[in-house]
Design a protein around this motif. Structure first.
Motif, PDB file in Angstrom:
ATOM      1  N   MET A 191       0.821  -1.212   0.000  1.00  0.00           N
ATOM      2  CA  MET A 191       0.000   0.000   0.000  1.00  0.00           C
ATOM      3  C   MET A 191       0.855   1.262   0.000  1.00  0.00           C
ATOM      4  O   MET A 191       0.323   2.362   0.008  1.00  0.00           O
ATOM      5  CB  MET A 191      -0.968  -0.021   1.177  1.00  0.00           C
ATOM      6  N   ALA A 198      -4.199  -1.296   6.702  1.00  0.00           N
ATOM      7  CA  ALA A 198      -4.596  -0.504   5.525  1.00  0.00           C
ATOM      8  C   ALA A 198      -5.009   0.911   5.938  1.00  0.00           C
ATOM      9  O   ALA A 198      -4.623   1.887   5.292  1.00  0.00           O
ATOM     10  CB  ALA A 198      -5.735  -1.202   4.789  1.00  0.00           C
ATOM     11  N   ASP A 211      -2.766   3.834  -6.640  1.00  0.00           N
ATOM     12  CA  ASP A 211      -2.808   3.199  -5.319  1.00  0.00           C
ATOM     13  C   ASP A 211      -3.947   2.197  -5.176  1.00  0.00           C
ATOM     14  O   ASP A 211      -3.752   1.091  -4.687  1.00  0.00           O
ATOM     15  CB  ASP A 211      -2.935   4.245  -4.205  1.00  0.00           C
ATOM     16  N   GLN A 257      -3.522  -1.700  -4.399  1.00  0.00           N
ATOM     17  CA  GLN A 257      -4.065  -2.234  -3.154  1.00  0.00           C
ATOM     18  C   GLN A 257      -4.953  -3.445  -3.407  1.00  0.00           C
ATOM     19  O   GLN A 257      -4.810  -4.478  -2.748  1.00  0.00           O
ATOM     20  CB  GLN A 257      -4.848  -1.143  -2.414  1.00  0.00           C
ATOM     21  N   CYS A 302      -3.919  -7.272  -2.356  1.00  0.00           N
ATOM     22  CA  CYS A 302      -4.727  -8.088  -1.439  1.00  0.00           C
ATOM     23  C   CYS A 302      -5.192  -9.376  -2.100  1.00  0.00           C
ATOM     24  O   CYS A 302      -5.085 -10.460  -1.526  1.00  0.00           O
ATOM     25  CB  CYS A 302      -5.936  -7.295  -0.940  1.00  0.00           C
ATOM     26  N   LEU A 354      -9.923  -3.389   2.820  1.00  0.00           N
ATOM     27  CA  LEU A 354      -9.931  -2.084   2.157  1.00  0.00           C
ATOM     28  C   LEU A 354     -11.161  -1.241   2.491  1.00  0.00           C
ATOM     29  O   LEU A 354     -11.255  -0.101   2.053  1.00  0.00           O
ATOM     30  CB  LEU A 354      -9.815  -2.270   0.640  1.00  0.00           C
TER      31      LEU A 354
END
Length: 187
Positions: free
Chosen positions: A41, A80, A135, A139, A143, A158
């Motif tokens: 992240m 996160a 981003d 992310q 994941c 998230l």
């Protein structure tokens, strides 16, 4: 509930009751995944600090942890959120700096961590393309495919609806493929 999930639920219950050894076992079991989430992240050099803070916060919040919930996605969501806070803090600091100094914002993009430099050229190209994604793309792909979380776990980490995870993952994969194709064409 699987044997592993049952064992983890017992660990969480013991940790909630004040058993520090049980919490240490949870830390050992999930530290690596938490660190990978922080790095993916964009926490960069601050990933270790983020992970430590996440475990401190998780320990403090154990009393509010739902007994039937999975610990890992809950912890990774804390990580996160801390990384998101770190990005906001970085942006605020950058905004202040930009007002006073001519500054190239690209200098603050997260660098690819040294520990992700892989021997195989194809894997390096994949990581390079992953880091060039926005981003949110990085992310969701991190994941889903690096950490191998389910859509539901990814949604929890998230803080997105499950449908959003599915659609963003599909779009992010499409962007990643395009980046990799461009790199192959240039190579």
């Amino acid at each position: 509930m699987t044997a592993t999930a049952t064992d983890e639920a017992r660990l969480v219950a013991r940790a909630r009751d004040g058993d520090q050894t049980a919490f240490a076992d949870l830390v050992r079991a999930h530290h690596s995944a938490a660190h990978r989430v922080a790095v993916l992240m964009g926490a960069g050099a601050e990933a270790d600090d983020v992970v430590q803070d996440a475990f401190v916060r998780a320990h403090a919040a154990l009393s509010g942890f739902k007994a039937d919930a999975a610990f890992r996605p809950w912890l990774l969501r804390i990580v996160a959120n801390l990384v998101r806070n770190l990005h906001r803090s970085r942006r605020r600091r950058l905004d202040v700096l930009v007002r006073f100094v001519a500054h190239d914002p690209r200098a603050d993009e997260p660098e690819q961590p040294d520990d992700l430099v892989l021997a195989d050229e194809r894997q390096r190209a994949l990581w390079s393309a992953l880091w060039r994604l926005p981003d949110t793309d990085r992310q969701v792909l991190g994941c889903r495919y690096v950490l191998d979380l389910s859509e539901e776990e990814t949604a929890h980490v998230l803080a997105w609806p499950k449908g959003t995870v599915k659609s963003r993952a599909a779009r992010a994969l499409k962007r990643l493929r395009a980046l990799l194709e461009d790199e192959v064409d240039r190579g």
